[in-house]
Design a protein around this motif. Structure first.
Motif, PDB file in Angstrom:
ATOM      1  N   GLY A 175       0.792  -1.224   0.000  1.00 39.78           N
ATOM      2  CA  GLY A 175       0.000   0.000   0.000  1.00 39.78           C
ATOM      3  C   GLY A 175       0.824   1.273   0.000  1.00 39.78           C
ATOM      4  N   LYS A 176       2.120   1.165  -0.277  1.00 40.27           N
ATOM      5  CA  LYS A 176       2.967   2.363  -0.222  1.00 40.27           C
ATOM      6  C   LYS A 176       2.634   3.355  -1.331  1.00 40.27           C
ATOM      7  CE  LYS A 176       6.988   0.165  -2.491  1.00 40.27           C
ATOM      8  NZ  LYS A 176       6.277  -1.117  -2.775  1.00 40.27           N
ATOM      9  N   THR A 177       2.240   2.884  -2.510  1.00 39.48           N
ATOM     10  CA  THR A 177       1.893   3.799  -3.596  1.00 39.48           C
ATOM     11  C   THR A 177       0.657   4.621  -3.230  1.00 39.48           C
ATOM     12  OG1 THR A 177       2.744   2.185  -5.202  1.00 39.48           O
ATOM     13  CG2 THR A 177       1.399   3.982  -6.066  1.00 39.48           C
ATOM     14  N   LEU A 178      -0.361   3.970  -2.719  1.00 40.31           N
ATOM     15  CA  LEU A 178      -1.577   4.680  -2.324  1.00 40.31           C
ATOM     16  C   LEU A 178      -1.294   5.647  -1.177  1.00 40.31           C
ATOM     17  CD1 LEU A 178      -4.580   5.158  -2.657  1.00 40.31           C
ATOM     18  CD2 LEU A 178      -5.004   3.192  -1.155  1.00 40.31           C
ATOM     19  N   LEU A 179      -0.444   5.242  -0.247  1.00 34.03           N
ATOM     20  CA  LEU A 179      -0.086   6.135   0.851  1.00 34.03           C
ATOM     21  C   LEU A 179       0.569   7.407   0.319  1.00 34.03           C
ATOM     22  CD1 LEU A 179       0.338   6.925   3.797  1.00 34.03           C
ATOM     23  CD2 LEU A 179       2.392   5.477   3.819  1.00 34.03           C
ATOM     24  N   ILE A 180       1.487   7.259  -0.621  1.00 34.90           N
ATOM     25  CA  ILE A 180       2.139   8.432  -1.216  1.00 34.90           C
ATOM     26  C   ILE A 180       1.110   9.310  -1.918  1.00 34.90           C
ATOM     27  CG2 ILE A 180       3.799   9.203  -2.958  1.00 34.90           C
ATOM     28  CD1 ILE A 180       5.440   6.662  -2.297  1.00 34.90           C
ATOM     29  N   GLU A 181       0.175   8.689  -2.634  1.00 32.03           N
ATOM     30  CA  GLU A 181      -0.874   9.461  -3.316  1.00 32.03           C
ATOM     31  C   GLU A 181      -1.693  10.276  -2.310  1.00 32.03           C
ATOM     32  OE1 GLU A 181      -2.579   7.370  -7.117  1.00 32.03           O
ATOM     33  OE2 GLU A 181      -2.294   5.841  -5.573  1.00 32.03           O
ATOM     34  N   LYS A 182      -2.045   9.664  -1.189  1.00 32.43           N
ATOM     35  CA  LYS A 182      -2.825  10.360  -0.162  1.00 32.43           C
ATOM     36  C   LYS A 182      -2.026  11.515   0.438  1.00 32.43           C
ATOM     37  CE  LYS A 182      -6.533   7.610  -0.046  1.00 32.43           C
ATOM     38  NZ  LYS A 182      -7.906   8.081  -0.357  1.00 32.43           N
ATOM     39  N   LEU A 183      -0.737  11.300   0.631  1.00 32.99           N
ATOM     40  CA  LEU A 183       0.114  12.357   1.172  1.00 32.99           C
ATOM     41  C   LEU A 183       0.230  13.520   0.184  1.00 32.99           C
ATOM     42  CD1 LEU A 183       2.955  10.225   2.790  1.00 32.99           C
ATOM     43  CD2 LEU A 183       1.322  11.672   4.007  1.00 32.99           C
ATOM     44  N   ILE A 184       0.379  13.197  -1.090  1.00 34.75           N
ATOM     45  CA  ILE A 184       0.439  14.245  -2.111  1.00 34.75           C
ATOM     46  C   ILE A 184      -0.810  15.112  -2.064  1.00 34.75           C
ATOM     47  CG2 ILE A 184       0.414  14.701  -4.589  1.00 34.75           C
ATOM     48  CD1 ILE A 184       2.146  12.173  -4.924  1.00 34.75           C
TER      49      ILE A 184
END
Length: 218
Positions: free
Chosen positions: A45-54
């Motif tokens: 889930g690291k990609t989705l986490l980065i998207e949410k942070l962006i």
């Protein structure tokens, strides 16, 4: 002699990588860019986490991403949809990013116009552990769906982390994972790391991670 030779070569590679990583960090510091290395297995889930942070940061801060993968375009395209500059780094047969690859990506970025640089490393919990990229923080993301022994099985990368994220806690009951065990394993292996339980479905724990990132800028 053969084993000794292999070990010496490995040490030399890591020393050379560390020198390049330090140069990367010096360059980032020059422009006051805060960089984070996100590590984790495929599906954590690291990609989705980065998207949410962006999405949570982009109205106030300028963000760029480096997407590292065997074939990087897929995650790079996901990040681009959020309106940030993205450099895809294809590693080919290599199972991790290194400081040399990142240094070339930095050459393509206008660091004067960036506040945060998010680097998504290749999707595994083994290879990236030894290779400092020159970032200011390292985040390891694991998920309950990988089993509640995933942290205990990968102590080396956990020891390098500043933040350990236990993701998909909303699915723990369905896969029989003991989240408390995962937290305890993380704290035992790395008492200095911050440990956050996360669900990107309910957003439980997300603000803790967001504040961790914001605090890098003071």
């Amino acid at each position: 002699m053969h084993k000794i030779g292999v070990l010496e070569i490995a040490k030399d590679i890591l020393k050379a990588n560390k020198r390049l990583a330090d140069k990367n960090r010096e360059l980032l510091n020059k422009y006051n860019v805060k960089a984070i290395d996100f590590m984790g297995a495929i599906g954590s889930g690291k990609t989705l986490l980065i998207e949410k942070l962006i999405d949570s940061l982009k109205d106030k801060y300028k963000i760029a991403c480096i997407a590292g993968d065997v074939i990087a375009k897929y995650d790079a395209e996901r990040f681009k949809k959020h309106g940030v500059e993205v450099i895809p780094l294809n590693t080919g047969k290599e199972c991790h990013l290194d400081a040399h690859l990142v240094s070339h990506a930095l050459e393509e970025l206008n660091l004067e116009e960036i506040d945060y640089l998010f680097i998504e490393n290749v999707g595994n919990l083994i290879c990236p552990a030894d290779f400092d990229l020159g970032t200011h923080k390292r985040v390891v993301v694991v998920s309950t769906t990988e089993g509640d022994d995933i942290i205990a099985k990968h102590p080396q990368i956990m020891r390098t982390a500043d933040l350990i994220v236990i993701n998909k806690i909303d699915l723990a009951g369905y896969v029989g994972a003991n989240v408390d065990k995962m937290v305890n394993d993380a704290k035992t292996i790395n008492p200095n790391a911050k440990v956050v339980k996360l669900s990107l479905k309910t957003m439980e724990g997300f603000n803790e991670i967001l504040n961790f990132v914001k605090n890098l800028k003071g």
